[in-house]
Design an enzyme around this catalytic site. Structure first.
Site, PDB file in Angstrom:
ATOM      1  N   LYS A 135       0.823  -1.218   0.000  1.00  0.00           N
ATOM      2  CA  LYS A 135       0.000   0.000   0.000  1.00  0.00           C
ATOM      3  C   LYS A 135       0.855   1.265   0.000  1.00  0.00           C
ATOM      4  O   LYS A 135       0.407   2.327  -0.386  1.00  0.00           O
ATOM      5  CB  LYS A 135      -0.967  -0.016   1.171  1.00  0.00           C
ATOM      6  CG  LYS A 135      -2.164  -0.937   0.884  1.00  0.00           C
ATOM      7  CD  LYS A 135      -3.285  -0.802   1.878  1.00  0.00           C
ATOM      8  CE  LYS A 135      -4.488  -1.639   1.424  1.00  0.00           C
ATOM      9  NZ  LYS A 135      -5.170  -2.334   2.480  1.00  0.00           N
TER      10      LYS A 135
HETATM   11  N1  GLU Z   1      -9.128  -7.753   3.375  1.00  0.00           N
HETATM   12  C1  GLU Z   1      -8.105  -8.658   2.930  1.00  0.00           C
HETATM   13  C2  GLU Z   1      -6.946  -7.866   2.356  1.00  0.00           C
HETATM   14  O1  GLU Z   1      -7.129  -6.745   1.945  1.00  0.00           O
HETATM   15  C3  GLU Z   1      -8.552  -9.619   1.865  1.00  0.00           C
HETATM   16  C4  GLU Z   1      -9.511 -10.589   2.369  1.00  0.00           C
HETATM   17  C5  GLU Z   1      -9.867 -11.695   1.414  1.00  0.00           C
HETATM   18  O2  GLU Z   1      -9.876 -11.502   0.196  1.00  0.00           O
HETATM   19  O3  GLU Z   1     -10.200 -12.747   1.923  1.00  0.00           O
HETATM   20  O4  GLU Z   1      -5.854  -8.404   2.319  1.00  0.00           O
END
Ligand code: GLU
Length: 283
Positions: free
Chosen positions: A245
């Site tokens: 990020k």
């Molecule tokens: N929120 C998780 C992430 O941004 C991804 C969750 C998922 O795809 O299971 O890494």
């Protein structure tokens, strides 16, 4: 078919997120199915509304239409608590009072696919001490992996196009299902939400493939259906490292602001074509 894109609103999305969202959207459209977004915002201290808004603007810019409003994990804390209470009533979770330092100091802690394997210190606390400490000591809740796997038996999942995969939850040890600072861990919240949303195909980065060991086990314990999984290659930057990020150059918000064509980018990503300098790699 129902696919989802599930960003955590803790920073700007980048080309890797776009690739993931495009794959999930394309799969849904090809099957006349639905595509939804879930905001993984259980981590209240790190989640920011501005990143939720940016993620929605990114999808719109890419031309990925949503079939339904965003689902927010922060609106489902009651469901996570109920599942945890169920596991607790069945003796499958226990409170853990250890600090990070306690665990790091433990020589017995080997490394598993999702970090240090918990040495089990709090698993065998006498019941009276556990009840006493539960009153006012900070604690998380851990899965008793040995009990859970004994109950569930051998587990597999269907990895799309690559056949059956054997889940190996034991390698993770007693994973955290509810955190000290959040009512659910990623594992518990994500597994419950995928089932509640009716997700049939979980399409996500290969960096999360080890998590599927744990998610498959939770599905078995909680009587939830098992979706088909597709863990895709990760987008790497010009330095060959997977995007993070903090890589501002690949941020979708920055590309949007520069006036880049989001629809054209989505079409390229769907065809596996990446902007110059970027590549797809399996970890
Ligand atoms: N929120 C998780 C992430 O941004 C991804 C969750 C998922 O795809 O299971 O890494």
């Amino acid at each position: 078919m129902l696919t989802r894109f599930a960003p955590s609103p803790t920073g700007e999305l980048h080309l890797g997120h776009a690739y993931s969202a495009v794959l999930a959207h394309t799969a849904a459209r090809a099957a006349d199915g639905r595509f939804r977004i879930r905001i993984d915002d259980i981590d209240g201290s790190r989640s920011r509304e501005e990143y939720v808004a940016a993620a929605l603007a990114d999808l719109d810019w890419l031309g990925l239409a949503l079939d339904g409003p965003p689902v927010r994990q922060s609106a489902h804390l009651g469901e996570y608590a109920a599942a945890l209470a169920d596991l607790r009533a069945r003796g499958l979770v226990y409170p853990c009072f250890c600090t990070r330092a306690d665990i790091a100091q433990s020589l017995a802690a080997p490394h598993g696919p999702s970090g240090a394997v918990y040495p089990g210190t709090c698993r065998s606390l006498p019941a009276a001490e556990r009840e006493r400490r539960l009153v006012d000591a900070a604690h998380c809740w851990r899965l008793d992996m040995e009990r859970a796997t004994a109950l569930a038996g051998g587990l597999y999942w269907d990895e799309q196009g690559r056949g059956e995969r054997l889940a190996d939850p034991q390698a993770h040890g007693d994973v955290v299902l509810a955190r000290k600072d959040a009512p659910a861990s990623y594992h518990l919240a994500s597994t419950l939400d995928d089932a509640a949303m009716g997700v049939t195909h979980v399409i996500r980065g290969a960096d999360l493939i080890a998590s599927t060991d744990v998610h498959r086990l939770l599905q078995a314990l909680l009587g939830l259906p098992t979706p088909i999984y597709l863990h895709h290659a990760l987008v790497c930057g010009p330095d060959g490292k997977r995007l993070a990020k903090r890589d501002a150059a690949a941020s979708l918000a920055a590309l949007r602001a520069e006036g880049a064509d989001g629809h054209a980018l989505a079409a390229d990503l769907a065809a596996g074509r990446l902007p110059t300098g970027y590549s797809l790699q399996m970890p």
